[in-house]
Design a protein around this motif. Structure first.
Motif, PDB file in Angstrom:
ATOM      1  N   VAL A 104       0.746  -3.605  -9.969  1.00 39.19           N
ATOM      2  CA  VAL A 104       0.844  -2.520 -11.124  1.00 39.19           C
ATOM      3  C   VAL A 104       0.070  -1.178 -10.903  1.00 39.19           C
ATOM      4  CG1 VAL A 104       0.594  -4.450 -12.991  1.00 39.19           C
ATOM      5  CG2 VAL A 104      -1.496  -3.483 -12.071  1.00 39.19           C
ATOM      6  N   LEU A 105      -0.679  -1.010  -9.880  1.00 36.82           N
ATOM      7  CA  LEU A 105      -1.350   0.235  -9.817  1.00 36.82           C
ATOM      8  C   LEU A 105      -0.788   1.126  -8.794  1.00 36.82           C
ATOM      9  CD1 LEU A 105      -5.364  -0.505  -9.529  1.00 36.82           C
ATOM     10  CD2 LEU A 105      -3.918   0.104 -11.652  1.00 36.82           C
ATOM     11  N   ARG A 106      -0.887   2.266  -9.041  1.00 33.09           N
ATOM     12  CA  ARG A 106      -0.042   3.304  -8.119  1.00 33.09           C
ATOM     13  C   ARG A 106      -0.949   3.162  -6.473  1.00 33.09           C
ATOM     14  NH1 ARG A 106       2.759   7.632  -8.854  1.00 33.09           N
ATOM     15  NH2 ARG A 106       2.569   7.625 -11.142  1.00 33.09           N
ATOM     16  N   PRO A 107       0.179   2.797  -5.701  1.00 26.35           N
ATOM     17  CA  PRO A 107      -0.367   2.537  -4.327  1.00 26.35           C
ATOM     18  C   PRO A 107      -1.087   3.752  -3.709  1.00 26.35           C
ATOM     19  CG  PRO A 107       1.866   2.654  -4.313  1.00 26.35           C
ATOM     20  CD  PRO A 107       1.534   2.620  -5.747  1.00 26.35           C
ATOM     21  N   THR A 146       0.749  -1.226   0.115  1.00 30.43           N
ATOM     22  CA  THR A 146       0.109  -0.169  -0.066  1.00 30.43           C
ATOM     23  C   THR A 146       0.882   1.229  -0.099  1.00 30.43           C
ATOM     24  OG1 THR A 146       0.025  -0.011   2.377  1.00 30.43           O
ATOM     25  CG2 THR A 146      -1.771  -1.019   1.299  1.00 30.43           C
ATOM     26  N   ALA A 147       2.240   1.309   0.145  1.00 28.53           N
ATOM     27  CA  ALA A 147       3.150   2.214   0.568  1.00 28.53           C
ATOM     28  C   ALA A 147       2.766   3.252   1.629  1.00 28.53           C
ATOM     29  CB  ALA A 147       3.131   3.084  -0.926  1.00 28.53           C
ATOM     30  N   VAL A 159     -10.432   1.767 -12.263  1.00 31.03           N
ATOM     31  CA  VAL A 159      -9.309   2.374 -11.872  1.00 31.03           C
ATOM     32  C   VAL A 159      -9.508   3.809 -11.881  1.00 31.03           C
ATOM     33  CG1 VAL A 159      -6.780   2.758 -11.829  1.00 31.03           C
ATOM     34  CG2 VAL A 159      -7.685   0.603 -12.779  1.00 31.03           C
ATOM     35  N   GLU A 160      -9.688   4.115 -10.624  1.00 26.36           N
ATOM     36  CA  GLU A 160      -9.884   5.607  -9.994  1.00 26.36           C
ATOM     37  C   GLU A 160      -8.442   6.388 -10.136  1.00 26.36           C
ATOM     38  OE1 GLU A 160     -12.807   7.383  -9.033  1.00 26.36           O
ATOM     39  OE2 GLU A 160     -13.925   5.598  -8.309  1.00 26.36           O
ATOM     40  N   ASP A 161      -8.662   7.780 -10.143  1.00 31.15           N
ATOM     41  CA  ASP A 161      -7.492   8.651  -9.976  1.00 31.15           C
ATOM     42  C   ASP A 161      -7.421   9.084  -8.753  1.00 31.15           C
ATOM     43  OD1 ASP A 161      -5.543  10.658 -10.082  1.00 31.15           O
ATOM     44  OD2 ASP A 161      -6.428  11.710 -11.710  1.00 31.15           O
ATOM     45  N   LEU A 162      -6.818   8.341  -7.864  1.00 33.14           N
ATOM     46  CA  LEU A 162      -6.728   8.252  -6.669  1.00 33.14           C
ATOM     47  C   LEU A 162      -6.210   9.612  -5.912  1.00 33.14           C
ATOM     48  CD1 LEU A 162      -5.696   5.030  -4.640  1.00 33.14           C
ATOM     49  CD2 LEU A 162      -8.038   6.109  -4.803  1.00 33.14           C
ATOM     50  N   ARG A 163      -5.099  10.227  -6.852  1.00 29.44           N
ATOM     51  CA  ARG A 163      -4.499  11.312  -6.492  1.00 29.44           C
ATOM     52  C   ARG A 163      -5.605  12.764  -6.378  1.00 29.44           C
ATOM     53  NH1 ARG A 163       1.694  11.085  -9.166  1.00 29.44           N
ATOM     54  NH2 ARG A 163       0.188  10.301 -11.010  1.00 29.44           N
ATOM     55  N   PRO A 209     -10.344   2.650 -17.512  1.00 30.27           N
ATOM     56  CA  PRO A 209      -9.448   1.641 -17.414  1.00 30.27           C
ATOM     57  C   PRO A 209      -9.592   0.525 -16.314  1.00 30.27           C
ATOM     58  CG  PRO A 209      -8.432   3.578 -16.395  1.00 30.27           C
ATOM     59  CD  PRO A 209      -9.650   3.921 -17.157  1.00 30.27           C
ATOM     60  N   ALA A 210      -9.192  -0.649 -16.260  1.00 28.80           N
ATOM     61  CA  ALA A 210      -9.638  -1.782 -15.576  1.00 28.80           C
ATOM     62  C   ALA A 210      -8.561  -2.861 -15.410  1.00 28.80           C
ATOM     63  CB  ALA A 210     -10.892  -2.551 -15.837  1.00 28.80           C
ATOM     64  N   VAL A 211      -8.587  -3.550 -14.303  1.00 32.13           N
ATOM     65  CA  VAL A 211      -7.460  -4.430 -14.193  1.00 32.13           C
ATOM     66  C   VAL A 211      -7.877  -5.711 -14.189  1.00 32.13           C
ATOM     67  CG1 VAL A 211      -5.564  -5.328 -12.875  1.00 32.13           C
ATOM     68  CG2 VAL A 211      -6.148  -2.817 -12.933  1.00 32.13           C
ATOM     69  N   LEU A 259      -1.851  -4.251  -6.682  1.00 27.01           N
ATOM     70  CA  LEU A 259      -1.007  -3.119  -6.213  1.00 27.01           C
ATOM     71  C   LEU A 259       0.278  -3.547  -6.744  1.00 27.01           C
ATOM     72  CD1 LEU A 259      -2.105  -2.286  -2.674  1.00 27.01           C
ATOM     73  CD2 LEU A 259      -2.436  -0.853  -4.729  1.00 27.01           C
TER      74      LEU A 259
END
Lengths: 472, 514
Positions: A247-250, A125-126, A219-223, A381-383, A245
Motif C-alpha cells: 500500500v505505501l509508496r515504495p 521496493t521499486a 508513515v514518513e514523507d519519503l519524497r 498516518p500509520a499502517v 509496501l
C-alpha cells in the motif's frame, strides 16, 4: 561412539592401520603437551534424544510465547501467521542442509530461489537491484552506511530519530570502524523534522537514514526526506517494512537510492528475534558496491537457462581486504521462507493485507484514544503500528495487563526518555477487532487501577521498581 | 553393503537427463492473473477508503507484481526446485573449512517448540526466563570449550564475530590511550579476515607461511611493532595443520601490545583437546553452523558467538546476559544488562539468532563434553584416513598433499601435477566428482597452494563413505589418463552443465523483468 558418528572398533583399527599410527591420540601429537587440555570438558554428560527433548521442552515451557498471550508486541518483529507451506518447504533437506552454492551445477534450486527472492524484493521496493539477503534489519542499515561512505567519499551519517533504536545503535557501533560521525535529527509530531534535517545536511553528509513507517509507526514523507538529501549530495537510505509496501509508496518511487530492512515479517517465526533475514536494494549504479551474495541468470554449455553467484569479485573470498563487505554466511534459508511467503500472499494479498492492517489500525487508534488516560502520541498516518501516551506508569500498566494474558506493547521509555509515558502497539492480521477490544478494556482497567494506586502513594511521581525490565 | 568402486557415470552429454530437458521456470513465470494461495481473515472493522487513512501522495500508484499462483503450484514449484540442489542429507559434502557435519532433526524439533519459535524478542525477560537460561547455559558451554570466560552470543555469523572482535580491539586500545592501525593476518587466512579488517578501519598486513605450513616467525617478528593492533589466526589453519609454536606466536604479539584473535572456523578439530584461550588468544568466534551442527541452509542462517579474555570483557556488545541468585536459595534469575559504559554497543537487533542457539545447545547437550571430544577425534581420524587413501595410486601422484605431515580435521591437496601432466585442472576434477554423486571439496583455496583442493570429511561420514570418495578420485584420475576430455567437459548428469559465469558478471541479470 556418539549417535552421530559411526567408527566401530574394527573401523578404527583399519583406519589407524592405514594412517600408520597406533592410537587416535597420536593424531593430536602436534599439539604441544602443555597446551593439551588433559581433562574432560567440564560439561554435563551427553543425553539420549528423549532426555534432550524433555530438557529443551522444559526450558521452552518457561517462556510466555505468542500462543500463550495476546501479543501486541512489535518494534520490528511481528506476529504474522506463518503459512504451513513455509515450514514444509524450508524443512526440506535439499534446502535445509546444503552450503552456500559454490558449485552452481548442483545448486540450481538455491540459486533460482535467490533470483526469485531478488526479483520479489526489487519489485516491492521499486529499486532495480537486490542482493540475496543480509543478517537482519539493523546490521543491514549499518551495511548501507559502508556503501554510502564508499560511494560518496564522505563520512557524516545523518540519522532520523525515527530509525529503529537498534539500527541507530548498530550504526554507531559500525561507524567507529568507518571513522564516521553520526548525527541525529529529531522528530516533530511523530515524523522526522525536515527543517532540522536540512540544517544537519552539509557537504560532508554521506547519507540520510530514515525508516518507513518509522519506529513510532508513522508513515514518513519519503519524497521530502530524499529530496533534502539529494540537494545536499547525500544518499538516502530507507529502512522499510516490506509488508507495508503493498500500500505505501515504495522507496524507489521516492528518490531513495538504498532500501534495506528486516524480513521477519515475510513468513519468519518470532524466534526471540532471530534468525530472520535482512534485505538490501539499490539503484543500478550501486550494483558493484552491493554487499553479500547476488544470483544472476546465465546459460550452461548447452545453452540451458541457469543461475550462478554473480559479481563475486565484490566479495570477501575473491577480493579479500578490498571486498565491498565481509559477509559470507548470510540468511539463505530465511530468504527462501520470504519468497515462499510472498508467493503465498501474492499480488492481491500484499495489498489486501496492507489495507486490512491500516483499517484495523484506524479502529484501534480510535478505540484506545477513547480511554480515559490514553492519548495518541502522534496523529501521523500509520499502517500497522501506533504509539499512545498513558496517564499512568507504563511498566506498571504492562504488568497488570500481562496478568490478563496480554502483551500490550513495547514501552517506548526503554529507548526514548522523551516518551517515557509512551506505548507502541503493533497489529497483524492475527489481531482481530475482538482482540483490540479486549486490549482496550484491559488497558482501561489497568490505567484506572494503576493511577488509583499511584495516587495513594506518598511519592506518586515515582515510577514503580523496574527490576528485571529490559533497558531499565 | 560395500560401495567400494563407484559405478561409472556417463562420460559425455549425448543423452540429456529428464531434469536437463526441463527448462528452468521461475515462480513469476508460473503466475496466472486471478490465482492466489493465501487468504486473509475477513475485515471486521469499518471499511474506510485507504486514502482517508493515509494521504494519497504517500500511497503506492502501481501494485507490485508478485506472483499469482495457487498453493499446490507453489508447493510443486519449490519441491521441484529443491531437487535441483545437492544436499548433505543426500550425500557426502567434504567442503573444506565448512564442517558439513550431520544436522540432527531433533534440533529442528526443539527449535520449533512454541516456547522457542513463538517467543517475541521484546517479551519482558521475566516472562522469557527459559530462553535466557538456555542462552546462559550455551554461553557457559562455549566459554568452557574455548577456554575464555566471557561470551556474547550476539554476532550473526563468523564474519560478524570477526568485525566484533576488531571493534573490541579498537575499543581496548583506545581505552589504553593507544591508536593502532594495522592487523596481521597470515596469507592462508579466510577471505573474511582481511575484509573484516578493512571494515573495522584497519590496514591488513600479511604474514608469510613457513615451509611446514605454519606462521613464519621471522616474518611475524619483522612486522610486529607498536602499530599492530591484532593478529588474526586460525589454528589448525586453513592448510589443516596445527601450528605447534602457537604459544610463542601469541606471546610475541601480546608483548608487542596487540590482541589475539582466533578464527573459530576450524574449532571442530580441537574440541575437548586444546583451547584457544589456553593458546593465548583473547577473542574467539565460534561458527555454530559449523562445529555445532546448525544446518547451513544453502548460505545461512548461522551464528558467530564470541568468547573473550578478561582484558576484552568490558567492551563486549550490549545487551549482556546476567544471572543473579538470591541469598535465600531461590532459583537464579536471568536478565539483560544494557548499562555497560565501555561496550562497543550493539551489532544487530535484539539478542541474536536465538533459533540457532537452541539447535546448537541441543547438540552440545546431546553429545556432552566427552561426545564433543570424540566428535573432534573422529573428525581428525576421518581426515587422516582419507588423506592416507589419497596418498596412494593416481591420487597420490596427481593430487599430492600440499604439506606432508599429520593433518587435523582437513587437508589440502595440490592439483598442479594433474594440470601439468594430464591437462586436467582442479576445477575439472571437482566438476567430474559431481557426476559421481559427491559434493567437491573447497577449490582454489587457500590461495598459496597451486590448484588447491581443501578436503574436510567431518566426523559424521562413515569409513565406507570415505572409501567411496577416495575411489571416485582414483577413477576420475584413471579416466583422465585415458581421456582428459571427460573431466574437462564434466559434469554430464547434473540439472545444468557448466555455466557461463563470466556472462553473469559482464552483463548482470539479477532480477526478472516483469
Amino acid at each position: 561412539m556418539t549417535r552421530y558418528t559411526s567408527a566401530t572398533d574394527a573401523d578404527l583399527e583399519a583406519m589407524l592401520g592405514a594412517i600408520g599410527v597406533g592410537a587416535v591420540d597420536d593424531l593430536f601429537a602436534e599439539i604441544p603437551a602443555d597446551l593439551r587440555l588433559g581433562r574432560a570438558l567440564d560439561l554435563p554428560a551427553g543425553l539420549s534424544e528423549t532426555e534432550c527433548f524433555d530438557h529443551l521442552a522444559s526450558l521452552a515451557e518457561r517462556n510466555a510465547d505468542a500462543d500463550a498471550e495476546l501479543c501486541f508486541l512489535g518494534a520490528g518483529i511481528y506476529d504474522h501467521y506463518v503459512p504451513a507451506i513455509v515450514d514444509a518447504i524450508t524443512q526440506r533437506s535439499e534446502f535445509l542442509t546444503p552450503y552456500t552454492p559454490y558449485q552452481p551445477e548442483v545448486s540450481q534450486g538455491g540459486l533460482q530461489v535467490m533470483f526469485e527472492f531478488q526479483t520479489a524484493i526489487s519489485e516491492l521496493t521499486a529499486l532495480p537491484v537486490s542482493n540475496a539477503s543480509l543478517y537482519e534489519g539493523p546490521s543491514s542499515v549499518a551495511s548501507a552506511a559502508y556503501l554510502a561512505i564508499g560511494a560518496t567519499g564522505r563520512t557524516r551519517l545523518v540519522v532520523s530519530r525515527g530509525l529503529h533504536p537498534h539500527s541507530r545503535e548498530t550504526l554507531r557501533t559500525y561507524a567507529r570502524g568507518f571513522s564516521a560521525e553520526v548525527v541525529e535529527v529529531g522528530l516533530e509530531g511523530g515524523l522526522t523534522d525536515v527543517a532540522e534535517l536540512r540544517d544537519a545536511l552539509d557537504s560532508e553528509a554521506a547519507a540520510v537514514f530514515v525508516e518507513n513507517p518509522n519506529f513510532l509507526g508513522a508513515v514518513e514523507d519519503l519524497r521530502a526526506l530524499a529530496s533534502a538529501a539529494t540537494e545536499a549530495g547525500a544518499l538516502t537510505v530507507a529502512s522499510v517494512d516490506p509488508l507495508t509496501l503493498g500500500v505505501l509508496r515504495p522507496p524507489g518511487d521516492c528518490g531513495v537510492e538504498i532500501a534495506v530492512g528486516e524480513g521477519q515479517q515475510l513468513g519468519g517465526r518470532l524466534d526471540f528475534g532471530g534468525p530472520s533475514f535482512g534485505f538490501f536494494c539499490a539503484t543500478e549504479n550501486h550494483l558493484r558496491r552491493m554487499p553479500g551474495r547476488i544470483a544472476g541468470e546465465t546459460v550452461d554449455l548447452d545453452g540451458r537457462r541457469g543461475f550462478v553467484l554473480a559479481l563475486q569479485t565484490r566479495e570477501q573470498h575473491i577480493r579479500r581486504e578490498r571486498a565491498t563487505h565481509n559477509i559470507c554466511t548470510s540468511q539463505a534459508l530465511n530468504a527462501l521462507g520470504g519468497i515462499v511467503y510472498l508467493a503465498w500472499l501474492g499480488k492481491r494479498g500484499i495489498v489486501e493485507l496492507g489495507e486490512l492492517l491500516a483499517r484495523r489500525m484506524a479502529y484501534a487508534r480510535q478505540r484506545l484514544a477513547e480511554i480515559d488516560g490514553v492519548e495518541l502520541l502522534h496523529e501521523a498516518p500509520a499502517v500497522r503500528e501506533f504509539a499512545v501516551r498513558l496517564d499512568a506508569p507504563v511498566p506498571a500498566v504492562l504488568d497488570r495487563v500481562a496478568e490478563e494474558g496480554i502483551a500490550a506493547g513495547y514501552w517506548l521509555g526503554r529507548e526514548y526518555p522523551e516518551y517515557d509515558d509512551g506505548l507502541l502497539i503493533a497489529l497483524t492480521e492475527r489481531r482481530s477487532k475482538a482482540d483490540i477490544d479486549r486490549l482496550a478494556d484491559a488497558l482501561a482497567r489497568a490505567i484506572a487501577e494503576t493511577a488509583a494506586v499511584d495516587g495513594l502513594l506518598p511519592d506518586s511521581g515515582k515510577k514503580p521498581s523496574m527490576a528485571g525490565e529490559v533497558g531499565a | 553393503m560395500k560401495p567400494s568402486v563407484p559405478l561409472t557415470p556417463p562420460t559425455n552429454a549425448e543423452t540429456p537427463t529428464p531434469q536437463q530437458r526441463e527448462r528452468a521456470t521461475t515462480i513469476f513465470e508460473r503466475s496466472v492473473a486471478g490465482r492466489r494461495a493465501g487468504t486473509l481473515p475477513p475485515l471486521d472493522v469499518p471499511e474506510r477508503p485507504l486514502d482517508e487513512l493515509i494521504p494519497r501522495e504517500l500511497l503506492r500508484d502501481r501494485q507490485p507484481e508478485l506472483p499469482e499462483v495457487s498453493e499446490p503450484e507453489i508447493v510443486r514449484h519449490y519441491n521441484r526446485l529443491s531437487r535441483r540442489n545437492f544436499d548433505l542429507d543426500t550425500g557426502p559434502y567434504p567442503l573444506g573449512s565448512c564442517t558439513m557435519k550431520h544436522n540432527p532433526r531433533l534440533n529442528e524439533r526443539v527449535a520449533a517448540l512454541p516456547g522457542h519459535a513463538r517467543l517475541h524478542p521484546a517479551q519482558d525477560p521475566r516472562r522469557a526466563q527459559g530462553a535466557l537460561e538456555l542462552m546462559w547455559r550455551l554461553e557457559r558451554a562455549l566459554a568452557e570449550i574455548c577456554g575464555l570466560e566471557h561470551v556474547s552470543l550476539q554476532p550473526s555469523a563468523g564474519s560478524h564475530g570477526e568485525l566484533a572482535g576488531l571493534l573490541l580491539t579498537r575499543a581496548y586500545h583506545e581505552d589504553q590511550g593507544e591508536r593502532r592501525t594495522r592487523v596481521l593476518t597470515p596469507d592462508t587466512a579466510h577471505g573474511t579476515n582481511p575484509a573484516s579488517v578493512t571494515m573495522a578501519g584497519y590496514e591488513v598486513v600479511k604474514v608469510a607461511t613457513d615451509e611446514r605450513g605454519g606462521v613464519d616467525l621471522e616474518d611475524l617478528r619483522a612486522k610486529l611493532d607498536e602499530r599492530v593492533a591484532c593478529l588474526m589466526l586460525t589454528n589448525p589453519n586453513t592448510l589443516g595443520v596445527f601450528d605447534e609454536r602457537i604459544a610463542e606466536i601469541t606471546q610475541l604479539v601480546r608483548d608487542a601490545g596487540g590482541t589475539l584473535y582466533y578464527d573459530g572456523a576450524n574449532l571442530n578439530a580441537i574440541m575437548g583437546h586444546t583451547r584457544p584461550g589456553d593458546m593465548g588468544f583473547d577473542i574467539v568466534h565460534v561458527n555454530l553452523h559449523k562445529s555445532f551442527s546448525q544446518p547451513h541452509g544453502g548460505g545461512g542462517p548461522g551464528a558467530g558467538p564470541i568468547a573473550v579474555s578478561d582484558r576484552i570483557e568490558p567492551f563486549l556488545p550490549v545487551p549482556r546476559l546476567v544471572r543473579s541468585e538470591d541469598a535465600d536459595g531461590a532459583a537464579p534469575r536471568f536478565d539483560f544488562d544494557h548499562e555497560r559504559p565501555k561496550s562497543i554497543g550493539r551489532l544487530r537487533g535484539f539478542a541474536g539468532n536465538f533459533g540457532v542457539f537452541v539447535r546448537s545447545y541441543a547438540y552440545i547437550r546431546s553429545l556432552g563434553g566427552d561426545g564433543l571430544a570424540e566428535a573432534s577425534e573422529t573428525a581428525v581420524l576421518n581426515a587422516n584416513y582419507l588423506l592416507a587413501r589419497m596418498k596412494q595410486g593416481s591420487a597420490g601422484r596427481f593430487l599430492p598433499v600440499a604439506f606432508d605431515r599429520l593433518c587435523m580435521h582437513e587437508f589440502v591437496l595440490s592439483g598442479a601435477p594433474a594440470r601439468r601432466e594430464l591437462g586436467v585442472k582442479t576445477l575439472d576434477v571437482a566438476k567430474r566428482l559431481l557426476d559421481f554423486g559427491f559434493h567437491p571439496p573447497t577449490i582454489y583455496f587457500p590461495l598459496l597452494v597451486d590448484e588447491a583442493l581443501m578436503v574436510e570429511p567431518t566426523e559424521t561420514e562413515t569409513k565406507e563413505g570415505l572409501d567411496a570418495l577416495a575411489d571416485a578420485f582414483e577413477q576420475i584420475l584413471a579416466e583422465a589418463e585415458r581421456d582428459s576430455e571427460i573431466a574437462r567437459s564434466a559434469p554430464y548428469t547434473t540439472p545444468v552443465r557448466r555455466l557461463d559465469e563470466a556472462k553473469a558478471s559482464r552483463r548482470p541479470v539479477v532480477r526478472q523483468p516483469l
